[in-house]
Design a protein around this motif. Structure first.
Motif, PDB file in Angstrom:
ATOM      1  N   LYS A 125       0.816  -1.222   0.000  1.00 46.41           N
ATOM      2  CA  LYS A 125       0.000   0.000   0.000  1.00 46.41           C
ATOM      3  C   LYS A 125       0.842   1.262   0.000  1.00 46.41           C
ATOM      4  O   LYS A 125       0.439   2.301  -0.526  1.00 46.41           O
ATOM      5  CB  LYS A 125      -0.975  -0.014   1.179  1.00 46.41           C
ATOM      6  CG  LYS A 125      -0.341   0.003   2.542  1.00 46.41           C
ATOM      7  CD  LYS A 125      -1.351  -0.301   3.641  1.00 46.41           C
ATOM      8  CE  LYS A 125      -1.452  -1.772   3.892  1.00 46.41           C
ATOM      9  NZ  LYS A 125      -2.408  -2.199   4.863  1.00 46.41           N
ATOM     10  N   ASP A 150      -4.938  -5.938  -0.452  1.00 45.00           N
ATOM     11  CA  ASP A 150      -5.181  -5.603   0.952  1.00 45.00           C
ATOM     12  C   ASP A 150      -6.614  -6.070   1.259  1.00 45.00           C
ATOM     13  O   ASP A 150      -7.521  -5.868   0.430  1.00 45.00           O
ATOM     14  CB  ASP A 150      -5.064  -4.072   1.101  1.00 45.00           C
ATOM     15  CG  ASP A 150      -4.644  -3.660   2.498  1.00 45.00           C
ATOM     16  OD1 ASP A 150      -4.595  -4.529   3.384  1.00 45.00           O
ATOM     17  OD2 ASP A 150      -4.365  -2.454   2.697  1.00 45.00           O
ATOM     18  N   SER A 151      -6.836  -6.707   2.402  1.00 47.28           N
ATOM     19  CA  SER A 151      -8.127  -7.390   2.611  1.00 47.28           C
ATOM     20  C   SER A 151      -9.320  -6.422   2.537  1.00 47.28           C
ATOM     21  O   SER A 151     -10.355  -6.750   1.955  1.00 47.28           O
ATOM     22  CB  SER A 151      -8.130  -8.144   3.941  1.00 47.28           C
ATOM     23  OG  SER A 151      -7.896  -7.253   5.004  1.00 47.28           O
ATOM     24  N   GLU A 152      -9.154  -5.211   3.101  1.00 47.42           N
ATOM     25  CA  GLU A 152     -10.268  -4.252   3.094  1.00 47.42           C
ATOM     26  C   GLU A 152     -10.588  -3.799   1.674  1.00 47.42           C
ATOM     27  O   GLU A 152     -11.758  -3.693   1.290  1.00 47.42           O
ATOM     28  CB  GLU A 152      -9.916  -3.008   3.930  1.00 47.42           C
ATOM     29  CG  GLU A 152      -9.687  -3.275   5.411  1.00 47.42           C
ATOM     30  CD  GLU A 152      -8.348  -3.912   5.730  1.00 47.42           C
ATOM     31  OE1 GLU A 152      -7.540  -4.113   4.789  1.00 47.42           O
ATOM     32  OE2 GLU A 152      -8.110  -4.233   6.903  1.00 47.42           O
ATOM     33  N   ASN A 217      -2.112   1.957  10.156  1.00 47.83           N
ATOM     34  CA  ASN A 217      -2.465   1.083   9.029  1.00 47.83           C
ATOM     35  C   ASN A 217      -3.828   1.486   8.459  1.00 47.83           C
ATOM     36  O   ASN A 217      -4.001   1.564   7.243  1.00 47.83           O
ATOM     37  CB  ASN A 217      -2.468  -0.381   9.473  1.00 47.83           C
ATOM     38  CG  ASN A 217      -2.734  -1.315   8.301  1.00 47.83           C
ATOM     39  OD1 ASN A 217      -2.131  -1.193   7.243  1.00 47.83           O
ATOM     40  ND2 ASN A 217      -3.688  -2.230   8.465  1.00 47.83           N
ATOM     41  N   GLU A 221      -4.772   3.076   4.890  1.00 46.14           N
ATOM     42  CA  GLU A 221      -5.779   2.421   4.039  1.00 46.14           C
ATOM     43  C   GLU A 221      -6.861   3.399   3.578  1.00 46.14           C
ATOM     44  O   GLU A 221      -7.469   3.202   2.516  1.00 46.14           O
ATOM     45  CB  GLU A 221      -6.394   1.229   4.784  1.00 46.14           C
ATOM     46  CG  GLU A 221      -5.392   0.086   4.897  1.00 46.14           C
ATOM     47  CD  GLU A 221      -5.911  -1.153   5.597  1.00 46.14           C
ATOM     48  OE1 GLU A 221      -5.178  -2.145   5.627  1.00 46.14           O
ATOM     49  OE2 GLU A 221      -7.046  -1.131   6.122  1.00 46.14           O
TER      50      GLU A 221
HETATM   51 MG    MG Z   1      -5.572  -4.213   5.417  1.00 50.20          MG
END
Ligand code: MG
Ligand code: NAD
Length: 396
Positions: A125, A150-152, A217, A221
């Motif tokens: 990121k 990235d999971s989100e 983090n 994000e």
């Molecule tokens: Mg994440």
């Protein structure tokens, strides 16, 4: 069969990506690998996945690697240093490059991959946060795709499939709350590196685990979501969701809310970034809502975690400010990991650097401006941390 190159193959993202490749040998083939210092693991990966080209961080590690794989025939092309990583990123017939490098070190290789026409499966990121103003126009110019890992952001991207342009109203990023979620604010001053590295839900590299503990983090994000999905900062919210089952949500113009759910396992967003727009059948543990139990939500505590608002402010300032925020954070986290500063010094050092940069903020930075802002912020944090060091010593 999709040909992929993997940057940062020995890290948390790297090894999980290779798990997927090992599990689906008919779907994926490795063209190139790069890693930092873990030559033993890299040599094993080379034997197993037979890449055509490999780079390590420096010449010493390159010599070690040559020794470690001397018996292999054929030999991959072996390179060293930043230029080596850039060469691997742009090499050959790889369709996609997975960016599992940590930090702004991923910026130049990612740009090289885009210019070579490769899609980017983006885990790194920091690249987009620092380089958004340069990276986004290149993605358009070279007609490549940026697929969030990235999971989100994968959750948002998954929810967005089928939503027409203009349909998105708000992004809601979920946050686990990190290692100190349940610690009272007055106990934060004394926390150790070992405490901060104990993440409740995810097993990840050291830097991102500290970023989760400071909630930087999530701040990073927010900026990542801005650049990926073109949303205004006013329309990106954060909610604390301790169970990490809902990976993020989107609200549409008619107030309908869509979410993506799953166990906290990075392989799923990584697989989707590699298989998109298709879905690959897996035998991974399926979500059981009853077993997952209660899903709870609360507001983020900005007094306890100032990093989120520092990130919103840097994102809104735009230009080279996110690069300064990101570099200051990388430097401060490195100093914390070396036990040279305390946990609560991290946001203070970042805020100081961002405040100073306000007068020099470059509105539409070119790559050189971003790289210069990055170098400047690291030096600022180092210099300011020396003063903190004096303070810490005199208190002792
Ligand atoms: Mg994440
Ligand atoms: P990590 O520390 O486990 O691995 C980093 C990898 O990059 C290693 O292979 C290391 O050797 C390599 N590397 C580090 N510095 C380098 C340099 N200067 N030049 C070349 N190679 C270098 O980190 P990670 O947790 O896998 O995170 C990687 C990226 O993915 C980060 O940007 C992180 O924010 C992002 N990310 C990670 C996760 C996760 O679950 N780990 C989740 C979401 C996003």
């Amino acid at each position: 069969m999709k040909a992929i190159t993997l940057l940062g193959s020995t890290g948390s993202i790297g090894t999980q990506t290779l798990d997927i490749v090992a599990q689906y040998p008919d779907q994926f083939r490795i063209v190139g690998l790069t890693a930092g210092r873990n030559v033993t693991l890299l040599a094993q990966q080379i034997r197993q996945f037979r890449p055509e080209i490999v780079a390590v961080c420096d010449e010493d590690k390159l010599l070690e690697l040559k020794d470690a794989i001397a018996e292999l025939d054929p030999q991959p092309i072996l390179l060293a240093g930043e230029s080596g990583v850039v060469e691997v990123a742009q090499y050959g017939d790889a369709q996609a490059v997975v960016t599992g490098i940590v930090g702004c070190a991923g910026l130049l290789p990612t740009i090289a991959a885009i210019k070579a026409g490769k899609d980017i499966a983006l885990a790194n990121k920091e690249t987009l946060i620092a380089g958004g103003p340069v990276v986004n126009p290149l993605i358009e110019k070279y007609g490549v795709k940026i697929l969030p890992a990235d999971s989100e952001h994968s959750a948002i991207f998954q929810c967005l499939q089928g939503v027409m342009v203009g349909g998105l109203r708000r992004i809601i990023l979920t946050a686990s709350g990190g290692s100190f979620r349940d610690l009272p604010i007055d106990k934060l001053a004394g926390v150790t590196v070992a405490d901060a590295l104990k993440h409740p839900n995810w097993s990840m590299g050291q830097k991102i685990t500290i970023d989760s503990a400071t909630l930087m983090n999530k701040g990073l994000e927010v900026i990542e979501a801005h650049y990926l999905f073109g949303m205004d900062y006013d329309d990106i919210d954060i909610v604390i969701h301790p169970q990490s089952i809902i990976h993020s949500l989107i609200e549409l113009q008619d107030t309908s809310v869509l979410a993506q759910l799953g166990w906290p396992d990075m392989r799923l967003p990584l697989l989707y970034a590699l298989s998109w727009p298709e879905r690959i059948h897996t035998d991974w543990e399926r979500l059981d809502l009853v077993k997952a139990g209660d899903l709870t939500f609360r507001e983020p505590d900005h007094e306890k975690y100032p990093c989120m608002q520092l990130a919103y402010a840097a994102g809104r300032a735009g230009g080279s400010m996110p690069a300064v925020l990101n570099a200051a954070n990388e430097q401060a986290v490195a100093l914390f990991l070396q036990e040279k500063i305390q946990f609560l010094d991290i946001p203070k050092l970042i805020e100081k650097a961002c405040d100073k940069h306000q007068v020099d903020n470059c509105e539409s930075p070119a790559l050189d401006d971003i790289l210069a802002a990055d170098r400047w912020a690291r030096q600022e944090v180092l210099a300011d941390s020396m003063e903190l060091g004096d303070r810490i010593l005199s208190v002792r």
